[in-house]
Write an enzyme that holds these catalytic residues in place. Structure first.
Site, PDB file in Angstrom:
ATOM      1  N   ASP A  92     -29.272  16.334  -2.008  1.00  0.00           N
ATOM      2  CA  ASP A  92     -29.097  14.943  -2.399  1.00  0.00           C
ATOM      3  C   ASP A  92     -27.647  14.817  -2.808  1.00  0.00           C
ATOM      4  OD1 ASP A  92     -30.450  12.385  -2.686  1.00  0.00           O
ATOM      5  OD2 ASP A  92     -29.880  12.522  -4.790  1.00  0.00           O
ATOM      6  N   GLY A 108     -20.802   7.682   6.196  1.00  0.00           N
ATOM      7  CA  GLY A 108     -20.910   7.121   4.852  1.00  0.00           C
ATOM      8  C   GLY A 108     -19.594   6.566   4.340  1.00  0.00           C
TER       9      GLY A 108
END
Length: 223
Positions: free
Chosen positions: A67, A176
């Site tokens: 994560d 991203g």
């Protein structure tokens, strides 16, 4: 040896497969596995553990989950674990309808929100941030589940700064927020780095190399 990666992000798979080149890296969609666990953790580690355990319970093979997100000092470390869902200052944890906004919008919002926040922060405090007022870091928490009794974790960062304007976004590599995160030591955005450069210094690359060394040691012990 096959290692499952608990993600639906092909960019993550590509980056990690380059580091874990001695192994067959597979994501759930490669094998038609429906995988979308609810990430209810409050830290990067908790969310990576949720994903790793959920996929291990399906495949019963070694699983890696990570994560990660961008943490901006002027925003108190936000958007952090909500980086993928971040939708601007009004929806720091994501939109109520759960829909993700385009990455270009996320990038623009993050730049603008950082600039706005700095207007309310004392100059001395902002100057004390690790890399100046627009200081930020990518953080990655990576979990390896070998079996029900063996679990390992590595957490790393990549330090940088948020660029001043969306007009300064550069680069076509990575994914991203990479086009808007500037790495002073390279004088480039993350998106301008080669794959080799990024893997050498990135939060995910550093964590993955630690996990890879654990895999090697663990396999040697098992033989």
């Amino acid at each position: 040896m096959k290692i499952y990666l608990a993600t639906g992000n092909s960019g993550k798979k590509r980056e990690m497969a380059q580091i874990l080149s001695d192994y067959e890296v597979v994501i759930p969609s490669d094998e038609g596995i429906a995988f979308d666990p609810e990430e209810t953790g409050t830290t990067f580690y908790e969310n990576s553990l949720i994903k790793a355990k959920a996929l291990y319970d399906i495949v019963h093979c070694p699983v890696i989950a990570d994560d990660s997100g961008i943490c901006v000092d002027a925003l108190g470390g936000n958007p952090g674990i909500y980086s993928a869902r971040y939708a601007g200052p009004d929806y720091m944890k994501g939109r109520p309808d759960g829909k993700k906004i385009p990455q270009e919008e996320q990038n623009r919002f993050l730049i603008e929100q950082t600039t706005a926040a700095l207007a309310d922060i004392p100059v001395q405090k902002a100057a004390a941030f690790p890399h100046g007022p627009r200081s930020c870091r990518y953080t990655c928490s990576m979990v390896l589940v070998i079996d029900h009794s063996r679990l390992f974790v590595a957490q790393e960062t990549m330090e940088g700064t948020v660029i001043d304007s969306i007009n300064d976004a550069r680069g076509s590599g990575g994914f991203g927020y990479d086009p808007i995160i500037y790495i002073p030591e390279f004088k480039k955005t993350v998106a301008e780095l080669s794959a080799e450069q990024k893997n050498a210094i990135s939060h995910r690359g550093k964590a993955c190399r630690i996990i890879e060394s654990i895999i090697r040691k663990t396999l040697m012990q098992d033989k």
